[in-house]
Design a protein around this motif. Sequence first.
Motif, PDB file in Angstrom:
ATOM      1  N   LEU A 117      48.987  40.663  48.079  1.00 17.92           N
ATOM      2  CA  LEU A 117      49.609  40.332  46.797  1.00 17.92           C
ATOM      3  C   LEU A 117      50.693  39.280  46.986  1.00 17.92           C
ATOM      4  O   LEU A 117      50.812  38.346  46.162  1.00 17.92           O
ATOM      5  CB  LEU A 117      50.189  41.593  46.151  1.00 17.92           C
ATOM      6  CG  LEU A 117      50.867  41.387  44.794  1.00 17.92           C
ATOM      7  CD1 LEU A 117      49.892  40.825  43.761  1.00 17.92           C
ATOM      8  CD2 LEU A 117      51.469  42.701  44.289  1.00 17.92           C
ATOM      9  N   MET A 118      51.494  39.400  48.032  1.00 11.15           N
ATOM     10  CA  MET A 118      52.523  38.394  48.289  1.00 11.15           C
ATOM     11  C   MET A 118      51.884  37.019  48.494  1.00 11.15           C
ATOM     12  O   MET A 118      52.362  36.016  47.949  1.00 11.15           O
ATOM     13  CB  MET A 118      53.363  38.789  49.502  1.00 11.15           C
ATOM     14  CG  MET A 118      54.438  37.759  49.846  1.00 11.15           C
ATOM     15  SD  MET A 118      55.636  38.284  51.074  1.00 11.15           S
ATOM     16  CE  MET A 118      54.612  38.407  52.534  1.00 11.15           C
ATOM     17  N   LYS A 119      50.810  36.960  49.270  1.00 11.50           N
ATOM     18  CA  LYS A 119      50.114  35.690  49.481  1.00 11.50           C
ATOM     19  C   LYS A 119      49.640  35.106  48.145  1.00 11.50           C
ATOM     20  O   LYS A 119      49.809  33.914  47.875  1.00 11.50           O
ATOM     21  CB  LYS A 119      48.929  35.890  50.420  1.00 11.50           C
ATOM     22  CG  LYS A 119      48.032  34.668  50.603  1.00 11.50           C
ATOM     23  CD  LYS A 119      46.865  35.000  51.516  1.00 11.50           C
ATOM     24  CE  LYS A 119      45.905  33.808  51.637  1.00 11.50           C
ATOM     25  NZ  LYS A 119      45.213  33.506  50.368  1.00 11.50           N
ATOM     26  N   ARG A 120      49.037  35.946  47.313  1.00 10.92           N
ATOM     27  CA  ARG A 120      48.503  35.465  46.043  1.00 10.92           C
ATOM     28  C   ARG A 120      49.619  34.936  45.130  1.00 10.92           C
ATOM     29  O   ARG A 120      49.483  33.883  44.505  1.00 10.92           O
ATOM     30  CB  ARG A 120      47.726  36.581  45.338  1.00 10.92           C
ATOM     31  CG  ARG A 120      47.194  36.178  43.973  1.00 10.92           C
ATOM     32  CD  ARG A 120      46.208  37.176  43.442  1.00 10.92           C
ATOM     33  NE  ARG A 120      44.990  37.202  44.249  1.00 10.92           N
ATOM     34  CZ  ARG A 120      43.952  38.003  44.001  1.00 10.92           C
ATOM     35  NH1 ARG A 120      44.001  38.854  42.977  1.00 10.92           N
ATOM     36  NH2 ARG A 120      42.881  37.968  44.763  1.00 10.92           N
ATOM     37  N   LEU A 121      50.731  35.665  45.045  1.00 12.84           N
ATOM     38  CA  LEU A 121      51.821  35.220  44.183  1.00 12.84           C
ATOM     39  C   LEU A 121      52.517  33.992  44.748  1.00 12.84           C
ATOM     40  O   LEU A 121      52.980  33.132  43.988  1.00 12.84           O
ATOM     41  CB  LEU A 121      52.816  36.362  43.974  1.00 12.84           C
ATOM     42  CG  LEU A 121      52.289  37.551  43.170  1.00 12.84           C
ATOM     43  CD1 LEU A 121      53.335  38.648  43.086  1.00 12.84           C
ATOM     44  CD2 LEU A 121      51.850  37.129  41.769  1.00 12.84           C
TER      45      LEU A 121
END
Length: 419
Positions: A207-211
């Motif tokens: 999720l951190m990568k995506r955001l």
Amino acid sequence: MQHKILPRYPIGSKRRNWKQDHFILSNFSARANNMKKAIMNCKDAGFNTVELGWAESWQCDEAVQYCEEFGLDLIYQNLDRYGGMQGYRRYKKNDLEGVINELKDKKHVIGYYIWDEPWYDDQLAETRALVDECEEKAPEKLPFSVAIPSYNTDYTWDNEKFTEYLEKYVKIIDPPILSLDYYPVGMREHNEEVQFDNSRMWCDLGLMKRLGEKYDMPIWFYYQGLNHHKAKFFIFPMIRAMMYAGALYGAKGLQHFSAQGSILDEEGDRNIFFDDQKKIHEEFKNLGNTLMALTCKRVIHDSLVNPNCEEFTSLHNTLADSKFLANHLPERVSVSEFEDGHGNSYMMILNRDYMTQKNVALPLKSAYRIYEVSKTDGLQKVKYNSTECIEVMLNPGDAILYRIQNAADEPFTIEYHLS
């Protein structure tokens, strides 16, 4: 063989002033009874940046002095004067402006630690106000904050509120970098048999990568450096695996939690993992210039990771998405694929098993020339002139970075220079 010099550029949010030009190796708490020894030993352990979690005011002030003396960058924090940690604030009147004025001539104060894990809406709003104030008063400095991980009490994967929280954190604060922590060793999801297989750390990282991609900001990752959850045992290959897990997802900063109790003792002397940490920092120092030039495009895990977990599946790629891998990924092996913006491709291979050395064989879709990016000097060296299978031995928790080129193309090595 031709050697190409390619440009790379500072990275950062287009909406913020601060930009990052080198790979960050930091720690959460460089505090001790003897701050001179603490800062000196952090520098000797290979940290290029230190932080001041839980420090008293006198420790904060001495950290400034000794970071200037020893040439170590500092993200300054003083809870008596500004900022907070989760729902806690110690100061009575915000004095960030006074701190900035006092430290404006300090070369190695590169930023200000604004808030550690702001939790509720009022804390997010206050963090945003302080970040904006810092950017206005000291536009060249990093106004730093870190989000809470998904194992907090309010925003979790199980109650389906963590995605909402983390995106709200990003939207409200709009930080220059997106930093997140996750400390899995000793939690209920972790044991000797499954290791990190069932950890929601992979979901948080995904999720951190995506955001980070969606909102155009670099990502940093706090990894667990000490046994504060009281697991039956805690060994350095666990730390190594978590560091490379962050790099696997494209993190441009790795933040150790916490130097105190792992790298340093209470007096600031060297502690149990000092030598191991120094060695792996040397590896990342040599890999860092290349890692700063790369963008993570895909992260692929074997089937042991978070089986039947919808959140994990929605945030990750499969073997079918791979540009290079054919049809097989061994157990406890993870792969990420990167690009550099100049048409060059890279692959990182991680042995997630922190107990077992692995001989890894990865069949490829075609014949490729494989260059290893050396952990010793950062240079690229040909491993295979032409191969349809990568074979490599990886120590427990270890990883390797390769550049991949069509075997029919003319060979060349690459070096990146900051422009």
